[in-house]
Design a protein around this motif. Structure first.
Motif, PDB file in Angstrom:
ATOM      1  N   LEU A   4       0.933  -1.255  -0.101  1.00  0.00           N
ATOM      2  CA  LEU A   4       0.097   0.015  -0.001  1.00  0.00           C
ATOM      3  C   LEU A   4       0.865   1.147   0.022  1.00  0.00           C
ATOM      4  O   LEU A   4       0.539   2.306  -0.798  1.00  0.00           O
ATOM      5  CB  LEU A   4      -1.083  -0.001   1.156  1.00  0.00           C
ATOM      6  CG  LEU A   4      -2.018  -0.860   1.134  1.00  0.00           C
ATOM      7  CD1 LEU A   4      -2.903  -0.771   2.479  1.00  0.00           C
ATOM      8  CD2 LEU A   4      -3.125  -0.558  -0.011  1.00  0.00           C
ATOM      9  N   LEU A  27      -9.532  -1.318 -12.570  1.00  0.00           N
ATOM     10  CA  LEU A  27      -9.461  -2.706 -12.712  1.00  0.00           C
ATOM     11  C   LEU A  27      -9.867  -3.293 -13.871  1.00  0.00           C
ATOM     12  O   LEU A  27     -10.666  -2.622 -14.782  1.00  0.00           O
ATOM     13  CB  LEU A  27     -10.673  -3.335 -11.419  1.00  0.00           C
ATOM     14  CG  LEU A  27     -10.532  -2.693 -10.207  1.00  0.00           C
ATOM     15  CD1 LEU A  27     -11.560  -3.463  -9.142  1.00  0.00           C
ATOM     16  CD2 LEU A  27      -8.949  -3.085  -9.545  1.00  0.00           C
ATOM     17  N   LEU A  63      -6.717  -3.438  -4.234  1.00  0.00           N
ATOM     18  CA  LEU A  63      -7.760  -3.139  -5.383  1.00  0.00           C
ATOM     19  C   LEU A  63      -8.193  -2.028  -5.236  1.00  0.00           C
ATOM     20  O   LEU A  63      -8.788  -0.931  -5.989  1.00  0.00           O
ATOM     21  CB  LEU A  63      -8.886  -4.229  -5.541  1.00  0.00           C
ATOM     22  CG  LEU A  63      -8.587  -5.709  -5.775  1.00  0.00           C
ATOM     23  CD1 LEU A  63      -9.616  -6.464  -5.547  1.00  0.00           C
ATOM     24  CD2 LEU A  63      -8.009  -5.823  -7.210  1.00  0.00           C
ATOM     25  N   LYS A  64      -8.966  -1.642  -3.769  1.00  0.00           N
ATOM     26  CA  LYS A  64      -9.418  -0.189  -3.632  1.00  0.00           C
ATOM     27  C   LYS A  64      -8.401   0.991  -3.861  1.00  0.00           C
ATOM     28  O   LYS A  64      -8.835   1.883  -4.299  1.00  0.00           O
ATOM     29  CB  LYS A  64      -9.594  -0.179  -2.277  1.00  0.00           C
ATOM     30  CG  LYS A  64     -10.549   1.043  -1.639  1.00  0.00           C
ATOM     31  CD  LYS A  64     -11.113   0.861  -0.338  1.00  0.00           C
ATOM     32  CE  LYS A  64     -11.935   2.185   0.237  1.00  0.00           C
ATOM     33  NZ  LYS A  64     -12.242   1.946   1.552  1.00  0.00           N
ATOM     34  N   ALA A  65      -7.238   0.645  -3.597  1.00  0.00           N
ATOM     35  CA  ALA A  65      -6.135   1.667  -3.936  1.00  0.00           C
ATOM     36  C   ALA A  65      -5.902   1.931  -5.472  1.00  0.00           C
ATOM     37  O   ALA A  65      -4.899   2.918  -5.740  1.00  0.00           O
ATOM     38  CB  ALA A  65      -4.798   1.422  -3.174  1.00  0.00           C
ATOM     39  N   SER A  66      -6.143   1.036  -6.120  1.00  0.00           N
ATOM     40  CA  SER A  66      -5.948   0.971  -7.628  1.00  0.00           C
ATOM     41  C   SER A  66      -6.592   1.941  -8.358  1.00  0.00           C
ATOM     42  O   SER A  66      -7.759   2.308  -7.802  1.00  0.00           O
ATOM     43  CB  SER A  66      -5.985  -0.611  -8.173  1.00  0.00           C
ATOM     44  OG  SER A  66      -5.434  -1.546  -7.625  1.00  0.00           O
ATOM     45  N   ASP A  67      -6.144   2.618  -9.456  1.00  0.00           N
ATOM     46  CA  ASP A  67      -6.775   3.518 -10.477  1.00  0.00           C
ATOM     47  C   ASP A  67      -7.682   2.717 -11.122  1.00  0.00           C
ATOM     48  O   ASP A  67      -8.692   3.388 -11.670  1.00  0.00           O
ATOM     49  CB  ASP A  67      -5.862   4.229 -11.139  1.00  0.00           C
ATOM     50  CG  ASP A  67      -4.817   5.028 -10.215  1.00  0.00           C
ATOM     51  OD1 ASP A  67      -5.285   6.004  -9.538  1.00  0.00           O
ATOM     52  OD2 ASP A  67      -3.752   4.653 -10.277  1.00  0.00           O
ATOM     53  N   GLU A  97      -8.316  -8.207 -12.254  1.00  0.00           N
ATOM     54  CA  GLU A  97      -9.757  -8.635 -11.447  1.00  0.00           C
ATOM     55  C   GLU A  97     -10.641  -9.174 -12.338  1.00  0.00           C
ATOM     56  O   GLU A  97     -11.163  -8.450 -13.431  1.00  0.00           O
ATOM     57  CB  GLU A  97     -10.090  -7.373 -10.659  1.00  0.00           C
ATOM     58  CG  GLU A  97     -11.408  -7.866  -9.965  1.00  0.00           C
ATOM     59  CD  GLU A  97     -11.576  -9.091  -9.102  1.00  0.00           C
ATOM     60  OE1 GLU A  97     -12.467  -9.723  -9.095  1.00  0.00           O
ATOM     61  OE2 GLU A  97     -10.641  -9.006  -8.391  1.00  0.00           O
ATOM     62  N   TYR A 114      -5.306  -8.589  -3.153  1.00  0.00           N
ATOM     63  CA  TYR A 114      -5.846  -8.244  -1.746  1.00  0.00           C
ATOM     64  C   TYR A 114      -6.708  -7.109  -1.868  1.00  0.00           C
ATOM     65  O   TYR A 114      -6.465  -6.301  -2.536  1.00  0.00           O
ATOM     66  CB  TYR A 114      -4.601  -7.955  -0.992  1.00  0.00           C
ATOM     67  CG  TYR A 114      -4.930  -7.517   0.560  1.00  0.00           C
ATOM     68  CD1 TYR A 114      -5.573  -8.732   1.497  1.00  0.00           C
ATOM     69  CD2 TYR A 114      -4.573  -6.438   0.948  1.00  0.00           C
ATOM     70  CE1 TYR A 114      -5.842  -8.229   2.831  1.00  0.00           C
ATOM     71  CE2 TYR A 114      -4.935  -6.174   2.423  1.00  0.00           C
ATOM     72  CZ  TYR A 114      -5.524  -7.149   3.216  1.00  0.00           C
ATOM     73  OH  TYR A 114      -5.993  -6.651   4.410  1.00  0.00           O
ATOM     74  N   PRO A 115      -8.169  -7.211  -1.299  1.00  0.00           N
ATOM     75  CA  PRO A 115      -9.123  -6.055  -1.320  1.00  0.00           C
ATOM     76  C   PRO A 115      -8.622  -4.550  -1.245  1.00  0.00           C
ATOM     77  O   PRO A 115      -8.903  -3.776  -1.798  1.00  0.00           O
ATOM     78  CB  PRO A 115     -10.046  -6.586  -0.526  1.00  0.00           C
ATOM     79  CG  PRO A 115     -10.024  -7.917  -0.160  1.00  0.00           C
ATOM     80  CD  PRO A 115      -8.454  -8.299  -0.490  1.00  0.00           C
ATOM     81  N   ALA A 116      -7.750  -4.504  -0.349  1.00  0.00           N
ATOM     82  CA  ALA A 116      -7.104  -3.126  -0.074  1.00  0.00           C
ATOM     83  C   ALA A 116      -6.343  -2.582  -1.300  1.00  0.00           C
ATOM     84  O   ALA A 116      -6.471  -1.513  -1.410  1.00  0.00           O
ATOM     85  CB  ALA A 116      -6.418  -3.010   1.397  1.00  0.00           C
TER      86      ALA A 116
END
Length: 263
Positions: free
Chosen positions: A177, A232, A226-230, A194, A222-224
């Motif tokens: 992260l 998917l 994925l959330k931090a990605s610009d 994804e 890891y879900p966190a």
């Protein structure tokens, strides 16, 4: 954070065969000297509850150079060597890990557009080796790995990569992260593979500075992260078979990036 710089060339798995004596640094002061000399260290095994003036120094150096420290019982250390280990054994490697910011600066100073891979939870050394080989063939400049939860970059991984792991820059970080934060601060987009994503791979703008996250085949990314990605994305498939092998998927993504960049 000061890191060993661009010296092309530097593991060990918990259930791997006992390492050769030549792949270990045994004893407290020898470990300190090895780290300070810039020797490639994969991991440090330290006696759980070890005390003494030099122990905090070893831990500080390990933190400075992102070297994982495993606190273990004495039986583990005794199983690695019959010599007086003083509660500390370092496992050496063939890969010199580089600081992520140093690598980003180096790539951009060379006038290149960053194309990095982030590996999350990939535990098969052959997959990592194959990914590294594709990365070099398709023009990626770096692979980013966490200090835990990933296969050791040992001789088998290097062999599987046909030597690519000794050519490409490898950045080992204590937090993926935080690595994503560093990438974003340097204007590098982060995208993640994804299966359920709506965007198709070939609709991604891969000619831009980009880092691609590849997750394990069983758990994915890891879900966190994925959330931090610009963005998917998914790789379209002709049928409804489960998925591509992670190293095959990485090769497809990297080739698409190379094609978009006009190589």
């Amino acid at each position: 954070m000061e890191q060993r710089r661009f010296k092309k060339p530097g593991g060990f798995r918990q259930h791997a065969p006992r390492p050769k004596a030549s792949s270990m640094v045994i004893g407290r002061q020898p470990v300190v000297e090895a780290i300070n000399a810039g020797k490639a260290i994969e991991r440090i095994y330290m006696l759980r509850g070890a005390t003494g003036d030099i122990i905090p120094q070893i831990k500080k150096l390990a933190d400075q150079y992102n070297i994982p420290v495993n606190l273990v019982p004495v039986e583990k250390l005794n199983g690695l060597t019959s010599f007086n280990h003083q509660g500390v054994i370092a496992i050496t490697g063939q890969i010199n890990y580089l600081d992520l910011q140093d690598v980003i600066s180096h790539v951009t100073e060379q006038g290149e557009t960053p194309l990095f891979l982030i590996l999350d939870g990939i535990t098969d050394v052959r997959n990592i080796g194959a990914i590294a080989r594709s990365a070099v063939c398709c023009g990626a400049q770096a692979i980013i790995i966490p200090d835990r939860g990933i296969a050791a970059l040992n001789e088998e991984a290097i062999k599987s990569s046909a030597g690519a792991l000794e050519t490409i820059s490898v950045c080992r970080v204590n937090s993926l992260l935080k690595a994503i934060d560093t990438l974003h601060l340097n204007g590098i987009k982060v995208i993640a593979s994804e299966m359920e994503a709506e965007t198709k791979l070939y609709d991604c703008q891969l000619q831009e500075p980009v880092a691609v996250i590849m997750g394990s085949e069983d758990k994915g990314v890891y879900p966190a992260l994925l959330k931090a990605s610009d963005t998917l994305f998914h790789i379209p498939m002709a049928g409804n078979f489960e998925s591509f092998n992670v190293s095959v998927a990485a090769g497809i993504i990297l080739y698409e990036a190379m094609k978009q960049r006009g190589a």
